[in-house]
Design a protein around this motif. Structure first.
Motif, PDB file in Angstrom:
ATOM      1  N   LEU A  29       0.775  -1.185   0.147  1.00 22.40           N
ATOM      2  CA  LEU A  29      -0.082  -0.188  -0.191  1.00 22.40           C
ATOM      3  C   LEU A  29       0.748   1.229  -0.015  1.00 22.40           C
ATOM      4  O   LEU A  29       0.292   2.019  -0.598  1.00 22.40           O
ATOM      5  N   LEU A  30       1.877   1.387   0.530  1.00 23.88           N
ATOM      6  CA  LEU A  30       3.206   2.173   0.868  1.00 23.88           C
ATOM      7  C   LEU A  30       4.196   2.358  -0.433  1.00 23.88           C
ATOM      8  O   LEU A  30       3.755   3.849  -1.245  1.00 23.88           O
ATOM      9  N   LEU A  31       4.698   1.393  -1.000  1.00 21.36           N
ATOM     10  CA  LEU A  31       5.108   1.417  -2.236  1.00 21.36           C
ATOM     11  C   LEU A  31       4.984   1.928  -3.674  1.00 21.36           C
ATOM     12  O   LEU A  31       5.097   1.848  -4.807  1.00 21.36           O
ATOM     13  N   GLU A  32       3.972   0.458  -3.805  1.00 22.67           N
ATOM     14  CA  GLU A  32       2.982   0.905  -4.899  1.00 22.67           C
ATOM     15  C   GLU A  32       1.680   1.926  -4.738  1.00 22.67           C
ATOM     16  O   GLU A  32       1.671   2.554  -5.795  1.00 22.67           O
ATOM     17  N   GLY A  33       1.121   1.900  -3.514  1.00 21.25           N
ATOM     18  CA  GLY A  33      -0.480   2.564  -4.244  1.00 21.25           C
ATOM     19  C   GLY A  33       0.220   3.582  -3.470  1.00 21.25           C
ATOM     20  O   GLY A  33      -0.874   4.824  -4.237  1.00 21.25           O
ATOM     21  N   LEU A  34       0.750   4.297  -2.440  1.00 18.19           N
ATOM     22  CA  LEU A  34       1.090   6.137  -2.574  1.00 18.19           C
ATOM     23  C   LEU A  34       1.426   6.703  -4.028  1.00 18.19           C
ATOM     24  O   LEU A  34       0.157   7.649  -4.478  1.00 18.19           O
ATOM     25  N   PRO A  35       2.400   5.858  -4.693  1.00 20.18           N
ATOM     26  CA  PRO A  35       2.828   6.521  -5.914  1.00 20.18           C
ATOM     27  C   PRO A  35       1.004   6.508  -7.191  1.00 20.18           C
ATOM     28  O   PRO A  35       0.983   7.451  -8.088  1.00 20.18           O
ATOM     29  N   ALA A  36       0.542   5.246  -6.717  1.00 19.38           N
ATOM     30  CA  ALA A  36      -0.484   5.395  -8.258  1.00 19.38           C
ATOM     31  C   ALA A  36      -2.029   6.173  -7.396  1.00 19.38           C
ATOM     32  O   ALA A  36      -2.433   6.445  -8.273  1.00 19.38           O
ATOM     33  N   GLN A  37      -1.841   6.559  -6.405  1.00 18.93           N
ATOM     34  CA  GLN A  37      -3.128   7.433  -6.249  1.00 18.93           C
ATOM     35  C   GLN A  37      -3.192   8.472  -5.580  1.00 18.93           C
ATOM     36  O   GLN A  37      -3.721   9.546  -6.028  1.00 18.93           O
ATOM     37  N   PHE A  38      -1.315   9.027  -6.030  1.00 23.14           N
ATOM     38  CA  PHE A  38      -1.042  10.445  -5.800  1.00 23.14           C
ATOM     39  C   PHE A  38      -0.128  10.821  -6.588  1.00 23.14           C
ATOM     40  O   PHE A  38       0.492  12.247  -6.504  1.00 23.14           O
ATOM     41  N   ASP A  39      -0.329  10.314  -8.053  1.00 22.30           N
ATOM     42  CA  ASP A  39       0.602  11.049  -9.089  1.00 22.30           C
ATOM     43  C   ASP A  39       1.720  10.709  -8.624  1.00 22.30           C
ATOM     44  O   ASP A  39       2.797  12.305  -9.056  1.00 22.30           O
ATOM     45  N   LEU A  40       2.670  10.160  -8.298  1.00 23.83           N
ATOM     46  CA  LEU A  40       3.652  10.064  -7.509  1.00 23.83           C
ATOM     47  C   LEU A  40       5.157   9.107  -8.966  1.00 23.83           C
ATOM     48  O   LEU A  40       4.178   8.066  -9.208  1.00 23.83           O
ATOM     49  N   ASP A  41       5.858   9.463  -8.791  1.00 23.72           N
ATOM     50  CA  ASP A  41       6.503   8.244  -9.658  1.00 23.72           C
ATOM     51  C   ASP A  41       7.357   6.933  -8.895  1.00 23.72           C
ATOM     52  O   ASP A  41       7.603   6.064  -9.629  1.00 23.72           O
ATOM     53  N   ALA A  42       7.159   7.733  -7.239  1.00 26.32           N
ATOM     54  CA  ALA A  42       7.859   6.285  -6.845  1.00 26.32           C
ATOM     55  C   ALA A  42       7.706   6.180  -5.384  1.00 26.32           C
ATOM     56  O   ALA A  42       8.322   7.859  -5.241  1.00 26.32           O
ATOM     57  N   ALA A  43       8.075   6.153  -3.836  1.00 25.79           N
ATOM     58  CA  ALA A  43       8.135   6.155  -3.016  1.00 25.79           C
ATOM     59  C   ALA A  43       8.987   4.792  -2.599  1.00 25.79           C
ATOM     60  O   ALA A  43       8.787   3.915  -2.734  1.00 25.79           O
ATOM     61  N   THR A  44      10.129   5.557  -1.617  1.00 20.88           N
ATOM     62  CA  THR A  44      10.863   4.862  -0.793  1.00 20.88           C
ATOM     63  C   THR A  44      11.014   4.940   0.812  1.00 20.88           C
ATOM     64  O   THR A  44      10.805   6.365   0.867  1.00 20.88           O
ATOM     65  N   LEU A  45      11.808   3.622   1.078  1.00 27.98           N
ATOM     66  CA  LEU A  45      11.755   4.171   3.260  1.00 27.98           C
ATOM     67  C   LEU A  45      13.078   4.278   3.107  1.00 27.98           C
ATOM     68  O   LEU A  45      13.737   2.909   2.829  1.00 27.98           O
ATOM     69  N   LYS A  46      13.479   4.892   4.039  1.00 26.06           N
ATOM     70  CA  LYS A  46      15.268   4.877   4.406  1.00 26.06           C
ATOM     71  C   LYS A  46      14.883   4.669   5.737  1.00 26.06           C
ATOM     72  O   LYS A  46      14.634   5.823   6.650  1.00 26.06           O
ATOM     73  N   VAL A  47      14.925   3.401   6.430  1.00 29.88           N
ATOM     74  CA  VAL A  47      14.454   3.440   7.531  1.00 29.88           C
ATOM     75  C   VAL A  47      16.053   2.963   8.971  1.00 29.88           C
ATOM     76  O   VAL A  47      16.905   2.188   8.513  1.00 29.88           O
ATOM     77  N   CYS A  48      15.822   3.034  10.176  1.00 26.73           N
ATOM     78  CA  CYS A  48      16.819   2.991  11.009  1.00 26.73           C
ATOM     79  C   CYS A  48      17.142   1.693  11.892  1.00 26.73           C
ATOM     80  O   CYS A  48      15.504   1.683  12.564  1.00 26.73           O
ATOM     81  N   ASP A  49      17.857   1.103  11.719  1.00 25.65           N
ATOM     82  CA  ASP A  49      18.010  -0.722  12.409  1.00 25.65           C
ATOM     83  C   ASP A  49      18.414  -0.753  12.260  1.00 25.65           C
ATOM     84  O   ASP A  49      19.672  -2.412  12.101  1.00 25.65           O
TER      85      ASP A  49
END
Length: 331
Positions: A39-59
């Motif tokens: 939902l975040l990495l595929e749904g967010l770009p599809a629903q809000f006219d973006l080309d990509a979304a990525t996450l950089k997380v502290c782990d």
């Protein structure tokens, strides 16, 4: 700015806010890593006219990545290509940046939860005007706060689900958890025409270990076995405790010509285990086993019990032949 233009901007912002609120509710309903990441990495770009979304997380301890790897199958794990796991992620402020190619504009957003910095959500567009200096980021910052909350909640949800599928003594998957992994791998094999391997393992003379050295030593032996198997298998392989001292391995993508060496490595690692009894004396341990490759076919079902019953026949043959050996099962 003319009144009509102000009204149009207000209507546009109101529509965006409604869409964001609906999307955030979808995020908050996610209970698995697959649902959340999709939902975040595929749904967010599809629903809000973006080309990509990525996450950089502290782990720093690798807990988050381990949780995701345990939950996702091999097909689903491609989502992790859009994530970066780092021990330390530099703190940022929300605002447009020059993105890496091929994107023309980008917006990094800090992920904060209870004043703890969790990483960054990064949005990209091929449109150079999509993210501009001076633009308001209030809506997107609120979205980032929801994403941060979801990282915590989904991890908790996955941990609760994992405990229900895990053997409490050894940390291996229990029979229910292993059955689930088998069914997922079988379904994937039907879609992609690929094989997976099954290895059945039974510790030799385990009853004697319990009778002579006590059940505490027996428990240590089972824990050591599971630790040993985890140390030599891949994160995508599955280790299941089917009952007592009987364990099974599910090895996705393992080809028939590779399987004997995998089984040999397992046998050798078990033989090299160091397990002490209550007085500190080393208790030698070996195992017997059987193995085969499984090739799922369309419109065919082969239950886990059918496979393990077939493997049991060859495992008992290994026991009769003197133990401490692994036998290839006939297809």
């Amino acid at each position: 700015m003319e009144l009509e233009e102000l009204l149009e901007n207000a209507r546009r912002n109101e529509a965006l806010l409604r869409r964001l609120q609906a999307y955030e509710l979808q995020l908050l309903s996610c209970q698995t890593w697959y649902d959340f990441l999709t939902l975040l990495l595929e749904g967010l770009p599809a629903q809000f006219d973006l080309d990509a979304a990525t996450l950089k997380v502290c782990d720093p301890e690798g807990d988050l990545k381990a949780s995701m790897l345990q939950s996702l199958d091999l097909e689903q794990a491609v989502l992790l290509n859009q994530l970066e796991f780092q021990g330390r992620v530099p703190m940022i402020e929300a605002g447009p940046v020059s993105p890496p190619p091929p994107w023309a504009s980008g917006l990094p957003l800090p992920l904060m939860r209870n004043d703890v910095y969790l990483g960054q959500l990064r949005l990209y567009s091929a449109n150079p005007d999509r993210f501009q200096a001076g633009m308001a980021t209030d809506f997107m910052q609120h979205l980032a706060a929801v994403v941060a909350a979801c990282l915590f909640m989904v991890k908790q949800s996955e941990e609760t689900a994992r405990q229900a599928l895990t053997d409490p003594l050894t940390g291996a998957e229990n029979r229910r958890g292993f059955e689930r992994a088998y069914q997922r791998e079988w379904a994937r094999g039907q879609r992609q025409y690929h094989v997976f391997a099954m290895i059945l393992i039974d510790l030799d003379h385990f009853k004697q270990v319990n009778d002579v050295h006590g059940h505490g030593t027996g428990d240590r032996a089972l824990k050591a076995l599971c630790r040993t198997l985890k140390s030599i298998m891949r994160p995508t392989d599955h280790i299941g405790r089917l009952g007592g001292e009987e364990f099974a391995l599910l090895v996705p993508g393992c080809q028939p010509d590779q399987l004997p060496s995998v089984a040999g490595r397992v046998q050798e690692a078990i033989r090299d285990m160091r397990v002490e009894n209550d007085t500190g004396k080393i208790v030698p341990l070996t195992a017997s086993g059987s193995y085969l490759c499984v090739t799922p076919r369309p419109h065919q079902q082969l239950a886990l019990d059918q496979v393990t019953e077939h493997l049991d026949t060859y495992l008992y043959e290994a026991k009769r032949n003197g133990r401490n050996q692994f036998i290839r099962a006939e297809q």
